[in-house]
Motif scaffolding. Structure first.
Motif, PDB file in Angstrom:
ATOM      1  N   GLU A  40     -45.578  39.370 -17.716  1.00 41.20           N
ATOM      2  CA  GLU A  40     -44.445  38.501 -17.385  1.00 41.20           C
ATOM      3  C   GLU A  40     -43.265  39.347 -16.907  1.00 41.20           C
ATOM      4  O   GLU A  40     -43.175  40.544 -17.142  1.00 41.20           O
ATOM      5  N   LYS A  41     -42.294  38.670 -16.281  1.00 41.79           N
ATOM      6  CA  LYS A  41     -41.033  39.343 -15.955  1.00 41.79           C
ATOM      7  C   LYS A  41     -40.118  39.262 -17.178  1.00 41.79           C
ATOM      8  O   LYS A  41     -40.299  38.354 -18.009  1.00 41.79           O
ATOM      9  N   ALA A  42     -39.151  40.171 -17.338  1.00 44.70           N
ATOM     10  CA  ALA A  42     -39.065  41.415 -16.612  1.00 44.70           C
ATOM     11  C   ALA A  42     -40.268  42.293 -16.980  1.00 44.70           C
ATOM     12  O   ALA A  42     -40.702  42.310 -18.133  1.00 44.70           O
TER      13      ALA A  42
ATOM     14  N   ALA B 209     -50.808  43.116 -12.526  1.00 40.83           N
ATOM     15  CA  ALA B 209     -49.950  42.250 -11.718  1.00 40.83           C
ATOM     16  C   ALA B 209     -48.735  41.825 -12.538  1.00 40.83           C
ATOM     17  O   ALA B 209     -48.815  41.676 -13.761  1.00 40.83           O
ATOM     18  N   VAL B 210     -47.613  41.643 -11.855  1.00 39.17           N
ATOM     19  CA  VAL B 210     -46.390  41.168 -12.500  1.00 39.17           C
ATOM     20  C   VAL B 210     -46.224  39.695 -12.149  1.00 39.17           C
ATOM     21  O   VAL B 210     -46.315  39.317 -10.972  1.00 39.17           O
ATOM     22  N   PHE B 211     -45.954  38.870 -13.158  1.00 35.28           N
ATOM     23  CA  PHE B 211     -45.882  37.427 -12.944  1.00 35.28           C
ATOM     24  C   PHE B 211     -44.513  37.041 -12.382  1.00 35.28           C
ATOM     25  O   PHE B 211     -43.626  36.592 -13.094  1.00 35.28           O
ATOM     26  N   GLN B 212     -44.369  37.226 -11.075  1.00 33.80           N
ATOM     27  CA  GLN B 212     -43.176  36.787 -10.364  1.00 33.80           C
ATOM     28  C   GLN B 212     -43.517  35.476  -9.658  1.00 33.80           C
ATOM     29  O   GLN B 212     -43.632  35.406  -8.437  1.00 33.80           O
ATOM     30  N   ASN B 213     -43.637  34.418 -10.444  1.00 36.77           N
ATOM     31  CA  ASN B 213     -44.110  33.137  -9.914  1.00 36.77           C
ATOM     32  C   ASN B 213     -43.161  32.508  -8.912  1.00 36.77           C
ATOM     33  O   ASN B 213     -43.566  31.676  -8.091  1.00 36.77           O
ATOM     34  N   ARG B 214     -41.861  32.893  -8.955  1.00 35.53           N
ATOM     35  CA  ARG B 214     -40.892  32.240  -8.075  1.00 35.53           C
ATOM     36  C   ARG B 214     -41.107  32.578  -6.602  1.00 35.53           C
ATOM     37  O   ARG B 214     -40.489  31.963  -5.734  1.00 35.53           O
ATOM     38  N   ARG B 215     -41.981  33.513  -6.294  1.00 34.89           N
ATOM     39  CA  ARG B 215     -42.360  33.728  -4.899  1.00 34.89           C
ATOM     40  C   ARG B 215     -43.104  32.509  -4.341  1.00 34.89           C
ATOM     41  O   ARG B 215     -43.188  32.347  -3.123  1.00 34.89           O
TER      42      ARG B 215
ATOM     43  N   GLU C 250     -26.996  35.019   0.122  1.00 30.50           N
ATOM     44  CA  GLU C 250     -26.537  34.850  -1.260  1.00 30.50           C
ATOM     45  C   GLU C 250     -27.516  33.936  -1.981  1.00 30.50           C
ATOM     46  O   GLU C 250     -27.781  32.817  -1.543  1.00 30.50           O
ATOM     47  N   PHE C 251     -28.077  34.442  -3.083  1.00 34.93           N
ATOM     48  CA  PHE C 251     -29.034  33.689  -3.884  1.00 34.93           C
ATOM     49  C   PHE C 251     -28.417  33.393  -5.249  1.00 34.93           C
ATOM     50  O   PHE C 251     -27.836  34.281  -5.873  1.00 34.93           O
TER      51      PHE C 251
ATOM     52  N   ILE D  24     -29.348  37.893 -19.377  1.00 35.19           N
ATOM     53  CA  ILE D  24     -29.676  37.194 -18.134  1.00 35.19           C
ATOM     54  C   ILE D  24     -30.126  38.147 -17.033  1.00 35.19           C
ATOM     55  O   ILE D  24     -30.913  37.772 -16.159  1.00 35.19           O
ATOM     56  N   LEU D  25     -29.665  39.398 -17.078  1.00 32.71           N
ATOM     57  CA  LEU D  25     -30.076  40.361 -16.064  1.00 32.71           C
ATOM     58  C   LEU D  25     -31.582  40.572 -16.083  1.00 32.71           C
ATOM     59  O   LEU D  25     -32.202  40.763 -15.032  1.00 32.71           O
ATOM     60  N   LYS D  26     -32.189  40.537 -17.282  1.00 32.27           N
ATOM     61  CA  LYS D  26     -33.630  40.736 -17.392  1.00 32.27           C
ATOM     62  C   LYS D  26     -34.392  39.426 -17.582  1.00 32.27           C
ATOM     63  O   LYS D  26     -35.617  39.437 -17.742  1.00 32.27           O
ATOM     64  N   ASP D  27     -33.671  38.305 -17.549  1.00 38.55           N
ATOM     65  CA  ASP D  27     -34.315  36.997 -17.660  1.00 38.55           C
ATOM     66  C   ASP D  27     -34.378  36.319 -16.297  1.00 38.55           C
ATOM     67  O   ASP D  27     -35.455  36.197 -15.699  1.00 38.55           O
ATOM     68  N   LEU D  28     -33.237  35.908 -15.777  1.00 36.20           N
ATOM     69  CA  LEU D  28     -33.197  35.297 -14.450  1.00 36.20           C
ATOM     70  C   LEU D  28     -33.052  36.337 -13.345  1.00 36.20           C
ATOM     71  O   LEU D  28     -33.486  36.118 -12.211  1.00 36.20           O
ATOM     72  N   GLY D  29     -32.452  37.470 -13.678  1.00 35.46           N
ATOM     73  CA  GLY D  29     -32.262  38.529 -12.690  1.00 35.46           C
ATOM     74  C   GLY D  29     -33.537  38.941 -11.966  1.00 35.46           C
ATOM     75  O   GLY D  29     -33.533  39.076 -10.734  1.00 35.46           O
ATOM     76  N   PRO D  30     -34.657  39.158 -12.687  1.00 37.01           N
ATOM     77  CA  PRO D  30     -35.877  39.576 -11.990  1.00 37.01           C
ATOM     78  C   PRO D  30     -36.360  38.591 -10.937  1.00 37.01           C
ATOM     79  O   PRO D  30     -36.937  39.004  -9.927  1.00 37.01           O
ATOM     80  N   HIS D  31     -36.150  37.279 -11.157  1.00 40.56           N
ATOM     81  CA  HIS D  31     -36.524  36.300 -10.137  1.00 40.56           C
ATOM     82  C   HIS D  31     -35.752  36.561  -8.849  1.00 40.56           C
ATOM     83  O   HIS D  31     -36.320  36.645  -7.758  1.00 40.56           O
TER      84      HIS D  31
END
Length: 346
Positions: free
Chosen positions: A92-94, A117-123, A147-148, A172-179
């Motif tokens: 999972e992320k991060a 694999a890293v679970f970056q599902n938001r792709r 700007e995201f 939040i940097l390591k929670d939503l930030g990785p997305h």
């Protein structure tokens, strides 16, 4: 069709919502069960699977792939155990808490011939896939800035202790930030340097809960923002080029539908409402265009299909350990930038 025997390291929200439903519908995976420390819940949803008492019991079973979906601070420890046991891993992320951890896990997987694999599902969100197409179609001209946002309105602290206790994996940097960071790197590659402002805005918060990251590229800039005090949301994606702009609200419906128990499919899944379409205002062949753009279908199934193909056909993972390492490099740079109040070169 070859079956990949797969187990989860937890069956909380991420296991129940983001992983098990897709492993269940994909014909190439067999869900064996989950490690469950206290609550024994997985067999209520999947009666035929196992509830493992420990990670050792899980790794001793005939498991091919392990989903490391535990709190961020445990990712390195558990993923390393999984890889050293000769199992493929999805983390999972991060990805980890440091660049050094990310690099070590990636090297272990390579040395042992395993897939990581890293679970970056938001792709595979509908809104991001649409943004990606608009950029690839080059209808905005040379890009100037993007700007995201990953905004929420939630002033209350989470009931999940590991998310609100000061530790290397919290905030939040390591929670939503990785997305946000992964999406930026996926679109534009790694930046040359990073400037960051990281804050604590909720009452009694012990972890960062507001971020503003500026990714500095050679000829354009990307700003990434997330926080918990946005009652009226900004566009999730704003992209300006020398010919035009594209603005898109956050619209992907997959998480909300998974949370209420809807089962994913390949036909109608991940289609967001028309009213959330993005606005394109640009110039094409001398003609000014201002119109809504149909949103592409989102589907996290594609990530799992990519993992399946990487294991069975030895293709590249859908999100690699190197991808995860790049995200961690930007996170570490952001932490240093905030502490030193200066731009950090990568």
């Amino acid at each position: 069709m070859q079956k990949i025997k797969t187990a989860l390291l937890s069956y909380g929200m991420s296991g129940k919502v983001f992983h098990a439903p897709f492993l269940d519908i994909h014909p190439g995976f067999e869900l064996l069960g989950s490690w469950e420390r206290s609550k024994k819940l997985i067999q209520k949803d999947y009666p035929e699977v196992k509830s493992y008492a420990s990670i050792e019991d899980l790794l001793a079973d005939n498991v091919d792939l392990v989903i490391v979906n535990t709190p961020v601070g445990t990712h390195y420890e558990y993923a390393k155990k999984v890889l050293l046991a000769g199992k493929h891993a999805v983390v999972e992320k991060a990805f980890t808490t440091t660049v050094a951890e990310a690099e070590e896990l990636t090297q272990i997987a390579k040395d042992k011939g395993l897939k990581l694999a890293v679970f970056q599902n938001r792709r595979w969100d509908s809104d991001f896939k649409t943004i990606q197409k608009v950029i690839n179609d080059r209808v905005l001209g040379e890009l100037v800035e993007a700007e995201f946002h990953f905004d929420r309105y939630n002033p209350l602290l989470s009931a999940k202790t590991h998310k609100e206790t000061a530790n290397d994996g919290a905030g939040i940097l390591k929670d939503l930030g990785p997305h946000l960071i992964d999406q930026a790197v996926c679109l534009f590659g790694s930046p040359k340097s990073v400037f960051a402002d990281i804050r604590y805005t909720r009452e009694n918060s012990l972890v960062d809960d507001w971020i503003d990251l500026l990714l500095i590229y050679e000829v354009f800039r990307v700003r990434l923002k997330a926080g918990f005090f946005v009652r009226e949301a900004n566009p999730a994606y704003t992209i300006h080029g020398k010919k035009g702009s594209f603005l898109k609200p956050r619209g992907d419906i997959q998480e909300d539908e998974l949370k209420i128990g809807k089962k994913p499919n390949l036909e109608s899944w991940g289609i967001e409402p028309e009213e959330l379409q993005g606005l394109l205002h640009t110039e094409v062949n001398g003609e000014i265009i201002r119109k809504k753009i149909p949103t592409l279908q989102g589907n996290y199934f594609s990530f799992f299909d990519g993992v399946y193909n990487s294991i069975t056909n030895n293709t590249t993972e859908p999100v690699t350990g190197e991808d995860g390492t790049k995200v961690m490099q930007i996170i570490e740079a952001a932490i240093a930038s905030n502490a030193e109040r200066r731009v950090i070169n990568l």
